[in-house]
Design an enzyme around this catalytic site. Sequence first.
Site, PDB file in Angstrom:
ATOM      1  N   ASN A 496       0.856  -1.186   0.000  1.00 47.91           N
ATOM      2  CA  ASN A 496       0.000   0.000   0.000  1.00 47.91           C
ATOM      3  C   ASN A 496       0.888   1.230   0.000  1.00 47.91           C
ATOM      4  OD1 ASN A 496      -1.796   2.102   0.556  1.00 47.91           O
ATOM      5  ND2 ASN A 496      -3.100   0.818   1.834  1.00 47.91           N
ATOM      6  N   ASP A 497       1.142   1.761  -1.189  1.00 48.02           N
ATOM      7  CA  ASP A 497       2.043   2.910  -1.330  1.00 48.02           C
ATOM      8  C   ASP A 497       1.560   4.131  -0.567  1.00 48.02           C
ATOM      9  OD1 ASP A 497       4.156   1.963  -3.038  1.00 48.02           O
ATOM     10  OD2 ASP A 497       2.707   1.879  -4.668  1.00 48.02           O
ATOM     11  N   CYS A 498       0.314   4.113  -0.141  1.00 51.13           N
ATOM     12  CA  CYS A 498      -0.250   5.270   0.558  1.00 51.13           C
ATOM     13  C   CYS A 498      -0.197   5.130   2.077  1.00 51.13           C
ATOM     14  CB  CYS A 498      -1.693   5.503   0.110  1.00 51.13           C
ATOM     15  SG  CYS A 498      -1.835   5.913  -1.637  1.00 51.13           S
TER      16      CYS A 498
END
Length: 839
Positions: A496-498
Amino acid sequence: MKFGYFDDKNREYVITNPLTPYPWINYLGNEKFFSLISNTAGGYMFYTDARLRRLTRYRYNDIPLDTNGRYFYITDGDTTWNPGFKPMKTKLDKYECHHGFGYTRICSAKNSLAADVLFMVPNGENCEVQMVTLTNEGKKDKNISLVSFIEWCLYNGQTDGENFQRNLSTGEVEIEGSVIYHKTEYRERRNHFTFYSVNSPIKGFDTDRETFLGLYNGLDTPDTIVAGKSGNSVADGWSPIASHRLECTLKPGESKTYVFVLGYIENEEDKKFIPESQVKQPFKATNKYSGIVNKEKAYALQAKFDSKEKVEAAYKALREFWDETLSHFAISTGDEKLDRMAVWNQYQCVVTYNFARSASYFESGIGRGLGFRDTSQDMLGAAHQLPAKRIRERLYDVAATQFEDGSAYHQFQPLTKRGNADIGSNFNDDPLWLVLGVGNYIRETGDKDFLKVDVPFDNSETNKATMFEHLRRSYNYIPNHMGPHGLPLIGRADWNDCLNLNCFSKDPNDSFQTCTNKEGKNAESVMIAQMFVYVTPDYAAMCRVMGDEAEAKKAEELCKKMEEAICTAGWDGEWYVRAYDDFGQKVGSHECGDGKIFIETQGFGTMAQCGADKGYPAKALDSVKKYLDSKYGICIVDPPYSSYHVELGEVSSYPPGYKENGGIFCHNNPWVIIGEIKTGRPEDAWEHYQKIAPAYLEDISEIHRTEPYVYAQMIAGKTAGRFGEAKNSWLTGTAAWNFVALSQFICGLMPEYDGLRIEPRLPKHVKKADFTRKFRGTTFHIHVENKKNDGKVELVLTNKDFATDEATLKASLSTGSVGGTLVKAADGAKDVYVLATVG
C-alpha cells in the site's frame, strides 16, 4: 445498461454505441512498438518507453476527453464524418468497434458509404498498420475524399508538454511521395525517426498543425477539411503533424482499400543521412541544411504492408499468435461468463506484462516506468503463456535494479533499464516480490538453471551475483530490518504505497512516497511479515534446488519465528492488525477510531494461513464479510479515515470511499479469494470472485463505467458518492492475481517444482468442467466431476474419453504418475488425461 456485447467465437468485445461511459480502449503490440486505441480511435503510439520514445501526441484529462488519436475524415458530398465517430461526432447510420486481441476494427457507415478500418501492430514489427476499406453501398457513384491525421510527439513525452520555448522551434519533417517523415532532433542526438505512409498517390498533404486546423479550431472543424483542400504545408517548428489527402470515385458496390503505416526506424550513427542526389521525387523538407534522412529501412518496412493481401496475411499471423498464446490455459464450465473471464483475463495479463503500470488512460506513461513490485507480480499471470525467454529477460531486468543489501529501486525505465532515482528505494516489501516472481517462473517452466545466471547489482557490469544470490539477499533483507515488535520495518511503504508511516508531511508540496521525516526504526508492517511467511516455501525449495540445505532450514526457522510474531503482535482478536506506526500504535485494530480493519493483512494472512492452528484465518475472513464486503467487492479499509492523519500519510488524504481510503481495491480482493479456498470455503471465494469480475458487471456499465472486458484497479467503495464506479482499468496487478485465483485455486491447477497439482474448487453450480493446461511441454486434459466442492479430490489417469475401466486405467499409467493431487507427466508424454472427482 450495455454498450456492446461479447463475441465469444471471435474473441472480441463489440461496442455498438460510441458514447461509452468512459473511453473503452485496447492495446496493440506485443514486443517493442505499442499503441493505445480507444473505441473512437483516440490514443497514441510509442516505442518501448512511453516517456522517452513517444511517437504521437496525446493530451490527458483534456476537454473534450480523449481528443487526440489517429483520425480519418471522410467527405461524401456535403457530409464529412469519421469512422470512429470522433472528432467530428457526425451522427452515424452504423457504428461498431471490435476490440480483439492485438487489434481493433472500427466498422461504420453514413449515407450508404461503409468504412472498415483495421488497426494492428503486426508481430515483430515496429509499426501500426491501418487498413481502410471504403465501400459504396448505394445506387449512385460517389466521389469521396479521405484525409488522415496524426500529431507527432517530439519523442520525450515529458518535455513535449513542458519546454515550449525550445519545442516550438525544433519540429522538422520531410515529405517524399506519399510518405511523411518526422525528423525532429534527428540532425543532432537522435538516431531515430518516424514516418506515416499510404500505399497510394496523394492529392495533398499537411505537416503543420496550424495550417491543417486553423489557429483557433479544434479537430472537429479543421480548416482544410472544411475547405476541401489540403494546404501542402511543410512544418517548420511549432507543432508538426502528418495528414494525407486521397480522392476516389466509387461505383455502386465498389470498394477501395488503402493501407497506412506509422513506423519507427533507428539508423546506425554512420548511416543517418544520404546525399541530396539520392532523394526520390517529389520531395520537400523543413530545412535543406539539416541533412536528408537515410530511409532505406523505412522503405523496407513500408514494402511489407503495401497491399491488402500483405496486411491480411499479417493479420492472420497475429490471430494465430493469440490462438497459441491463449491455448496454454482454457476452460469449459457451462458458465459463459466464467469461461469468458478465463480468456480476457489472460489477455490483460499479457498487456500488464508489456506495460506494468506505465501507460494507460489513467497513467500518463511519464511519471512511472516499470515497477519492481508491479512487474514481479505481473509475471504470475504471464509465465504460463509467454515464451520463457521473455519472462527470464524481464525478471533479469527487475533483479538488475537491486542493491547489494537486497533492497531495490522501486521503479525503472523500460528503455534504459535504469532505476528511477527520483523515486528511489526503501519500499520494504519490494524484495519479497522478486522471490515470488522467480519462484513462480521456475515452478512453471522447471528452468532451474535460471538461478545460476549472473545478474548485476544496480546495473553495474562489474558487480554481479547469481540470481539465487539476489534472492538470498532479497529474502534476508526482511529479517535484517526488523522493528520493536519483531515485525518487519515498513520503510516508505509496503504494497500500500499510501500507508506512509515515516512521512509525517504537512507540506502540500511534498510527495507522500518520497518524503521521509522519520528515521524509520519504529513503524512496522504486519503485511510484510505475512508475505515473508507466504514466500518462504518457494524460497526454501529454491535453496534446495541449489543444494543449500542450511539456508533452506534457516529460512524455515525464520518463517516459524515470524509467524509467532504475527500471532502475538499481529492478531487483534477477530482479524489481523495492519501495521504499527512510528509511535508504536496499532494501525488496523479495534482500538482505532477509523481504519479499524484492512483487507491486505486479511488477504495475505489467510493465504499464508498464519495461525491456522488457532483458527485465525476463518475468523479473519468472517470479519472481512462483516466489515469490508459490499455488493461491488471488498473495500480496502473500514471505516475509512474521516480526517487527515499525519502519522499515516496519503491513505488518509483521499476522500472516504476512494482509492486507498475505503475504495474497493480489486488487486487484493483475490488474496481473500485465495484465502477462502485455502481455508476450505470455495463458495465464499466464488461470491467474492464474481463481484469484481468485469464480465459479470457488463449489465451495469453505466455504473461501473470502465471496460466490461478487463479488470480495473479500483471501484468506489460503499461510503463513496459514486459507489460502484471503477477507475484505472487495464494496468493493475488485479489481472495477474485474479488469474492466480482463478487458475490455481478455483480451477485448482497449480504448478509445482515436481509436477502439476490438481485440486479444483469450482463453485457448486458448475457440476462438470473441462480444463486444458499446457505445462512443461505436456498438454494436460482434465475433466472435473464437481460433486461437493469442498470435498476430497481424487485423481486418476485415463484416456481422451475419460474412461475408468480397469484396462484404460492400467494403460494410462504409461503417461504419468499421480501422488495424491500431484500429477507428473512421463518423459516425452505429449498428452495426459486426468479425471478429477471432487467430493
